[in-house]
Design a protein around this motif. Structure first.
Motif, PDB file in Angstrom:
ATOM      1  N   PRO A  86      52.385  74.702  -7.411  1.00 29.37           N
ATOM      2  CA  PRO A  86      51.141  74.429  -7.600  1.00 29.37           C
ATOM      3  C   PRO A  86      50.704  73.200  -7.434  1.00 29.37           C
ATOM      4  O   PRO A  86      49.309  73.294  -6.445  1.00 29.37           O
TER       5      PRO A  86
ATOM      6  N   PHE B 139      50.473  72.816  -3.175  1.00 30.54           N
ATOM      7  CA  PHE B 139      49.074  73.028  -2.665  1.00 30.54           C
ATOM      8  C   PHE B 139      47.473  72.232  -2.678  1.00 30.54           C
ATOM      9  O   PHE B 139      47.239  72.648  -2.358  1.00 30.54           O
TER      10      PHE B 139
ATOM     11  N   THR C   7      47.663  80.010  -6.262  1.00 35.29           N
ATOM     12  CA  THR C   7      48.993  80.251  -6.789  1.00 35.29           C
ATOM     13  C   THR C   7      49.772  80.035  -7.658  1.00 35.29           C
ATOM     14  O   THR C   7      51.217  80.181  -8.004  1.00 35.29           O
TER      15      THR C   7
END
Length: 293
Positions: free
Chosen positions: A130, A133, A106
């Protein structure tokens, strides 16, 4: 840990960078915050502290990549040195590996987006990717694999120390100081000399640990380093010495050699003969035949 203070450096630099904002008059701060909250879309385009506009999301992502790099190094080091722990904690280990891989992927994606599309995207979108996710990844994993929350299994003594093999390399001998090692050795010698617990059959390292009040892993380190052998050989040395000293005593003469070995704590004739030959260099019969000569 020695280098833990480094984790404080980003926060310290962030604080120093925002000193101009902290020194602003109170009314000016209020006005700035009101304006910021009512025009959220332009926040990433404004200069923040000493750094230029749009630089904070980039810096945060770069910091994340650095952390993931060192986290990967730690995982690699643990895998090399703590194989037993990895096998005992497969669920947690796999979770850590997947999480680190997902984090790294990510952050690298976001970093590449900054480099390739710096002027075309709203940096705020990528700065929260980030976090978003990661939350999604953690939620999905915990739903389908709740055992992650059960915690790590401790490596039990029988895994740390085998009574029939050498001490595994994974135990760090530096945990014991010289003084502590010598104190444990004196306690061990004194107890074995006066109490003779080795005469008990199946007397394990855990039994000795409890009797001497020495943690099993420390006891193993002392035996391995100070006597140059594992626990099984160590305790058998005392049993063989007992047999040698008592073979021709009134007590020893009333028993067969195998009977005396049984009184010394050996479980079987085979284990006695194997241990005797390993320690003395010949069979019991050959040794005592020489003594008569």
């Amino acid at each position: 840990m020695k280098w833990d203070w480094l984790h404080f450096v980003p926060a310290l630099l962030h604080f120093i960078e925002f000193i101009p904002f902290y020194l602003m008059p109170t009314q000016e701060k209020i006005e700035y915050l009101r304006y910021a909250f009512s025009h959220v879309e332009i926040l990433s385009k404004q200069q923040e502290g000493f750094l230029p506009a749009n630089f904070h999301p980039f810096l945060k992502t770069f910091t994340g990549i650095v952390y993931e790099f060192f986290q990967s190094l730690i995982l690699f080091s643990v895998y090399k040195k703590e194989r037993i722990w990895v096998r005992k904690n497969k669920v947690v280990w796999n979770w850590l590996v997947r999480l680190t891989f997902f984090h790294s992927l990510t952050y690298l994606f976001v970093f590449a987006s900054y480099v390739l599309f710096f002027s075309k995207v709203d940096m705020r979108v990528y700065s929260v990717l980030p976090l978003g996710f990661t939350q999604f990844f953690c939620t999905i994993n915990l739903i389908f694999n709740p055992r992650i929350l059960y915690g790590m299994k401790e490596i039990k003594d029988e895994v740390l120390v085998s009574e029939s093999t050498e001490l595994p390399i994974m135990i760090n001998r530096k945990v014991l100081s010289f003084v502590k090692t010598q104190n444990y050795k004196k306690t061990l010698d004194r107890y074995l000399e006066h109490e003779k617990p080795y005469l008990q059959k199946k007397y394990s390292i855990r039994d000795l640990s409890a009797d001497c009040n020495i943690p099993v892993h420390y006891l193993s380190i002392v035996i391995n380093d100070q006597y140059g052998c594992n626990y099984s050989d160590f305790i058998n040395r005392y049993r063989i010495q007992f047999i040698i000293e008592n073979r021709y005593s009134e007590f020893g003469r009333s028993l067969s050699l195998e009977g005396l070995a049984s009184e010394a704590g050996f479980n079987s004739k085979n284990s006695f003969y194997t241990a005797f030959k390993k320690n003395v260099g010949c069979t019991p019969s050959e040794y005592f035949a020489r003594q008569i000569e």
